[in-house]
Design a protein around this motif. Structure first.
Motif, PDB file in Angstrom:
ATOM      1  N   SER A 121       0.827  -1.207   0.000  1.00 33.48           N
ATOM      2  CA  SER A 121       0.000   0.000   0.000  1.00 33.48           C
ATOM      3  C   SER A 121       0.862   1.257   0.000  1.00 33.48           C
ATOM      4  CB  SER A 121      -0.914  -0.018   1.226  1.00 33.48           C
ATOM      5  OG  SER A 121      -1.596   1.194   1.358  1.00 33.48           O
ATOM      6  N   SER A 124       2.466   1.742  -3.393  1.00 37.50           N
ATOM      7  CA  SER A 124       1.519   2.098  -4.457  1.00 37.50           C
ATOM      8  C   SER A 124       1.096   3.559  -4.407  1.00 37.50           C
ATOM      9  CB  SER A 124       0.286   1.200  -4.392  1.00 37.50           C
ATOM     10  OG  SER A 124      -0.460   1.470  -3.224  1.00 37.50           O
ATOM     11  N   ARG A 125       1.238   4.191  -3.263  1.00 38.15           N
ATOM     12  CA  ARG A 125       0.768   5.580  -3.164  1.00 38.15           C
ATOM     13  C   ARG A 125       1.884   6.605  -3.023  1.00 38.15           C
ATOM     14  NH1 ARG A 125      -1.728   5.301   2.920  1.00 38.15           N
ATOM     15  NH2 ARG A 125       0.280   4.983   3.886  1.00 38.15           N
ATOM     16  N   LEU A 128       1.521  10.076  -4.528  1.00 42.74           N
ATOM     17  CA  LEU A 128       0.533  11.009  -3.989  1.00 42.74           C
ATOM     18  C   LEU A 128       0.638  11.253  -2.488  1.00 42.74           C
ATOM     19  CD1 LEU A 128      -2.574   9.692  -5.927  1.00 42.74           C
ATOM     20  CD2 LEU A 128      -1.141  11.655  -6.490  1.00 42.74           C
ATOM     21  N   ASN A 129       1.312  10.346  -1.780  1.00 42.60           N
ATOM     22  CA  ASN A 129       1.345  10.477  -0.330  1.00 42.60           C
ATOM     23  C   ASN A 129       2.566   9.760   0.215  1.00 42.60           C
ATOM     24  OD1 ASN A 129       0.539  11.186   2.205  1.00 42.60           O
ATOM     25  ND2 ASN A 129      -1.355  10.007   2.197  1.00 42.60           N
TER      26      ASN A 129
END
Length: 182
Positions: A121, A124-125, A128-129
């Motif tokens: 997780s 994967s982000r 953006l974060n």
């Protein structure tokens, strides 16, 4: 470029505020045995109030650093294209950002602090974060946003169109029905 002494004072003040916010964080918000101190360090509600005041006041540190950066970068150098500006900023920011985001996504799994689902997780982000255990990198994404916006601010015509578009969107958002997510 001529040195602006006042900005050095702002940086020193912001450095002091960073130290203050990190010192205040150890007095609240963590269970006993964690990295931050237990809440029992606060003798009463007056202590809690003053720690909150110090902490709240010192939260302006990173925005001060961003303001100084933006002030020094706007307007862009004469003859420098937007592409050249982006290239120089990308080379300075993106490789270290990606390196540390990968480290903070992968190493906690090796240390047993997270599980593989959290690692996937986090990976994967990254665009953006920040990863779960890398909250102290929060400022990198607004900094990238500032860097993306600087060529727009530096070009008067482009900036004027941006302001018109902003107010048009603001007016349209008031006229359009609110959308709900189900």
């Amino acid at each position: 470029m001529k040195r602006i002494v006042f900005l050095d004072y702002v940086r020193v003040f912001a450095c002091f505020l960073v130290m203050l916010v990190h010192a205040a964080e150890n007095f609240y918000g963590a269970a006993s045995g964690e990295l931050a101190g237990p809440q029992s360090f606060l003798a009463d509600e007056t202590d809690r109030l003053w720690v909150s005041v110090y902490d709240g006041f010192s939260r302006m540190a990173v925005p001060l650093f961003m303001i100084v950066s933006a002030f020094l970068l706007v307007p862009m150098k004469k003859g420098q294209s937007s592409w050249q500006f982006y290239q120089s900023r990308i080379r300075r920011i993106i490789p270290p950002l990606l390196f540390f985001m990968l480290i903070y996504s992968i190493l906690p799994l090796a240390w047993g602090q997270t599980d593989s689902a959290t690692m996937v997780s986090d990976l994967s982000r990254i665009a953006l974060n920040f990863p779960t255990l890398a909250g102290h990198f929060w400022f990198m994404y607004p900094l990238i946003g500032i860097y993306l916006f600087i060529p727009v601010i530096s070009n008067r015509i482009l900036f004027r169109y941006f302001v018109y578009l902003y107010f048009l969107c603001l007016l349209l958002s008031q006229k359009l029905p609110n959308f709900t997510y189900s």
